[in-house]
Design an enzyme around this catalytic site. Structure first.
Site, short mmCIF file in Angstrom:
data_model
loop_
_atom_site.label_atom_id
_atom_site.label_comp_id
_atom_site.label_asym_id
_atom_site.label_seq_id
_atom_site.Cartn_x
_atom_site.Cartn_y
_atom_site.Cartn_z
N TYR A 240 0.50 -1.19 -0.28
CA TYR A 240 0.14 -0.15 0.28
C TYR A 240 0.88 1.05 -0.34
O TYR A 240 1.42 1.12 1.27
CB TYR A 240 -0.65 -0.15 1.34
CG TYR A 240 -2.12 -0.66 1.09
CD1 TYR A 240 -2.89 -0.79 -0.28
CD2 TYR A 240 -2.08 -2.07 2.73
CE1 TYR A 240 -4.22 -1.83 -0.01
CE2 TYR A 240 -3.41 -2.25 2.68
CZ TYR A 240 -4.47 -2.12 0.90
OH TYR A 240 -5.86 -3.20 0.77
N ASP A 268 -6.27 -0.55 -6.03
CA ASP A 268 -7.90 -0.33 -5.58
C ASP A 268 -7.93 -0.55 -4.76
O ASP A 268 -9.72 -0.65 -4.49
CB ASP A 268 -8.25 -2.04 -6.78
CG ASP A 268 -8.06 -3.30 -5.99
OD1 ASP A 268 -7.12 -3.15 -5.47
OD2 ASP A 268 -8.98 -3.95 -5.78
N HIS A 365 -12.08 -4.72 -5.27
CA HIS A 365 -11.99 -4.21 -3.99
C HIS A 365 -13.56 -4.35 -3.69
O HIS A 365 -14.18 -3.24 -2.79
CB HIS A 365 -11.01 -3.26 -3.11
CG HIS A 365 -10.22 -3.75 -2.44
ND1 HIS A 365 -8.45 -4.58 -3.24
CD2 HIS A 365 -10.02 -4.40 -1.06
CE1 HIS A 365 -8.37 -4.88 -2.08
NE2 HIS A 365 -8.65 -4.47 -0.71
C1 FMN Z 1 -9.29 -9.65 5.48
C2 FMN Z 1 -8.88 -9.30 4.03
C3 FMN Z 1 -7.78 -7.87 4.27
C4 FMN Z 1 -7.07 -8.24 3.03
N1 FMN Z 1 -6.42 -7.34 3.26
C5 FMN Z 1 -5.26 -6.88 1.99
C6 FMN Z 1 -3.86 -5.88 1.57
O1 FMN Z 1 -3.71 -5.67 3.10
N2 FMN Z 1 -3.20 -5.60 1.20
C7 FMN Z 1 -4.56 -5.64 -0.47
O2 FMN Z 1 -3.66 -5.79 -1.17
N3 FMN Z 1 -5.30 -6.61 0.18
C8 FMN Z 1 -5.87 -6.77 0.84
N4 FMN Z 1 -7.25 -7.78 1.09
C9 FMN Z 1 -7.73 -7.99 -0.52
C10 FMN Z 1 -6.36 -9.41 -0.88
O3 FMN Z 1 -5.49 -9.89 -1.20
C11 FMN Z 1 -7.15 -10.29 -2.37
O4 FMN Z 1 -7.22 -9.74 -3.75
C12 FMN Z 1 -8.97 -10.82 -2.12
O5 FMN Z 1 -8.78 -11.00 -0.33
C13 FMN Z 1 -9.31 -11.69 -2.92
O6 FMN Z 1 -10.29 -12.03 -2.91
P1 FMN Z 1 -11.00 -13.68 -2.11
O7 FMN Z 1 -10.72 -13.18 -1.05
O8 FMN Z 1 -12.23 -13.73 -2.35
O9 FMN Z 1 -10.32 -14.88 -2.02
C14 FMN Z 1 -7.12 -8.31 1.63
C15 FMN Z 1 -9.00 -9.11 1.91
C16 FMN Z 1 -9.55 -9.80 2.90
C17 FMN Z 1 -10.56 -10.21 2.59
#
Ligand code: FMN
Ligand code: HEM
Length: 477
Positions: A240, A268, A365
């Protein structure tokens, strides 16, 4: 000079706010309004020990944000003993007790047959705060459900009478070997679900030869995660980008020096999504402890008791909202030699290719964004050139080996999974992570054999077909 508990207790207001974390005292008076989790979160602990609330959601480095003059020093021995006795005898919340009992009666790991089943167990055993953060999604959760559902519109066109007894799902991601075309995506705060947090994912990935991407918002420090890795284990870093270039640059240099092998720049999630389950969680817990709702006081608007961002929103509050293709990618190229992947692409694959990045992760997201699998399909049909010279991955809603294979047929090098890894480690620690990778490995192998292929290189668009009708929604447990 060590401080006493009585001195700390005297600083229990907004005007003079000290807190104890791991037997050290901090003056957070001036920091209250800057606190990403809101002033109210800290004020609850003004003049006393905040360790239990602080620990699972702040990585060890977080206190570096307070100037050295605000690190007031350790408690004296008697006070420290009083604090640790109080911690040991802490009255558990109703939610803690529920979670402990659920853990006691969860099924043995070998009885978990699928990722959706792992999710069911995790939802039962996690604390409400972890559940709210891990499972919430934006607005009406349209993207959350549709991301998963999109896979059901793609059907295989299986080929038969081909020898498939030898079948190998291994691949390379950015040139690094991976036993399986699956990445553990960067997700924040794994320690909310399990005390070992991100290290569970590191160890589980190592055991199965998979690659982990560590979030900027990991709840262990980037050093601690690397320390949990095996020699030579490949780990990527999700960035980030801080609004201050120099802070972001320092972070990139730090992780590069620690041995992280690629940077996934998230583009995103520069502003928080509206994840209402997550935002409401502290109110729910407060009412549960109280045994009923707050007594009605008066109509109020605004945010009288703190932050309306929720855990997810607070975590990204310092992110650069003014990134551009022209400025940010060349900046990142200048500050690192590592491969760069842009995470969170929906419509801009061509621009990413022009910018010369090493890969794109098609992802959304939340909100009402288009499902990544549909974007991948359109990209394959309309701009096949995007798949040359740049790796393409997708994530969002993947829970089955067949989902992985469908994405690979359309040109993805690998897919990412976020929630399933959080759930697995929350329910069963590192073994849970190992287990879901084992399940995916078996499902991918089985699927490849069913469609008559023996290596990921053989997967191609002729093996899947997209339909326009809405298939019966797949079973979710
Ligand atoms: C609880 C949670 C925390 C996440 N934290 C981040 C993060 O810190 N940075 C990021 O780029 N994406 C984050 N994501 C998105 C994930 O990297 C990923 O794109 C997403 O979870 C994929 O979808 P899925 O959970 O259905 O597999 C987060 C997603 C969740 C559910
Ligand atoms: C120094 C004393 C600190 C205390 C006592 C403290 C306490 C807390 C508490 C109790 C929460 C949870 C809020 C909730 O559950 O609703 C929280 C959230 C948060 N804190 Fe801190 N914090 C401190 C310092 C920091 C620092 C230095 C940072 C980083 C700059 C930080 C970043 C965050 C973030 C991003 C959250 C959001 C995560 C969440 O809501 O769960 N905190 N903090």
């Amino acid at each position: 000079m060590p401080l006493t508990l009585a001195e700390v207790k005297n600083h229990n207001s907004k005007k003079f706010c000290w807190v104890i974390i791991k037997n050290n005292v901090y003056d957070v008076t001036e920091f209250l309004d800057e606190h990403p989790g809101g002033a109210a979160a800290i004020l609850k602990y003004a003049g006393r020990d905040a360790t239990a609330a602080y620990e699972p959601i702040h990585p060890p480095g977080a206190l570096k944000h307070l100037p050295p003059s605000k690190h007031l020093g350790p408690l004296d021995e008697t006070s420290a003993k009083t604090v640790s006795d109080a911690q040991a005898n802490r009255v558990k919340t109703k939610d803690d007790i529920r979670s402990e009992i659920a853990h006691k009666y969860k099924p043995p790991l070998y009885r978990i047959l699928s990722l959706p089943e792992m999710e069911v167990v995790a939802r039962r055993v996690m604390t409400h705060k972890a559940l709210a953060y891990y499972s919430s999604s934006a607005d009406d959760q349209t993207a959350y459900f549709e991301n998963a559902r999109a896979f059901s519109r793609f059907f295989f066109r299986a080929r038969v009478l081909r020898p498939v007894s030898r079948c190998d799902p291994s691949t390379h991601i950015l040139g690094f070997p991976s036993s399986i075309p699956v990445l553990a995506c960067g997700t924040g705060l794994a320690r909310l679900g399990h005390p070992d947090g991100e290290a569970n994912i590191t160890r589980g990935c190592h055991a199965r030869g998979a690659i982990q991407m560590v979030s900027s918002n990991a709840s262990l420090s980037y050093e601690q995660i690397m320390a949990a890795a095996a020699p030579g284990q490949t780990i990527f870093f999700q960035l980030y980008k801080d609004a201050r270039d120099e802070v972001a640059e320092r972070r990139v240099h730090d992780v590069e020096a620690l041995g992280y092998k690629a940077i996934f720049l998230t583009v995103d999630a520069i502003v928080p999504g509206k994840r209402e389950f997550d935002i409401r969680s502290p109110w729910y817990l407060e009412e549960q402890e109280r045994g009923g709702p707050l007594e009605y006081v008066e109509e109020q608007t605004g945010t009288p008791d703190g932050n309306l961002l929720g855990t997810a929103g607070a975590l990204i509050s310092g992110t650069d909202q003014d990134m551009t293709w022209e400025k940010t990618i060349p900046w990142l190229r200048r500050v690192t030699k590592l491969p760069i992947v842009v995470k969170g692409i929906e419509c801009d694959a061509l621009l990413a290719k022009e910018a010369g990045v090493d890969g794109i992760l098609i992802s959304n997201h939340g909100g009402t964004a288009f499902p990544p699998m549909e974007i991948l399909y359109r990209l394959r049909m309309q701009h096949p050139e995007c798949f040359n010279g740049m790796e393409v991955y997708i994530d969002g809603g993947i829970t089955r080996g067949s989902d992985v294979v469908k994405a690979l047929c359309l040109g993805a090098t690998a897919v990412g999974l976020g929630r399933p890894f959080l759930y697995a480690q929350a329910a069963y620690g590192a073994k849970g992570v190992e287990k879901i990778l084992e399940i995916l490995d078996n499902e991918i192998l089985s699927c490849m054999r069913h469609i008559g292929v023996t290596s990921v290189a053989e997967l191609n668009p002729s093996l899947v077909e997209r339909v326009d009708w809405e298939p019966y929604y797949r079973a979710r447990l």
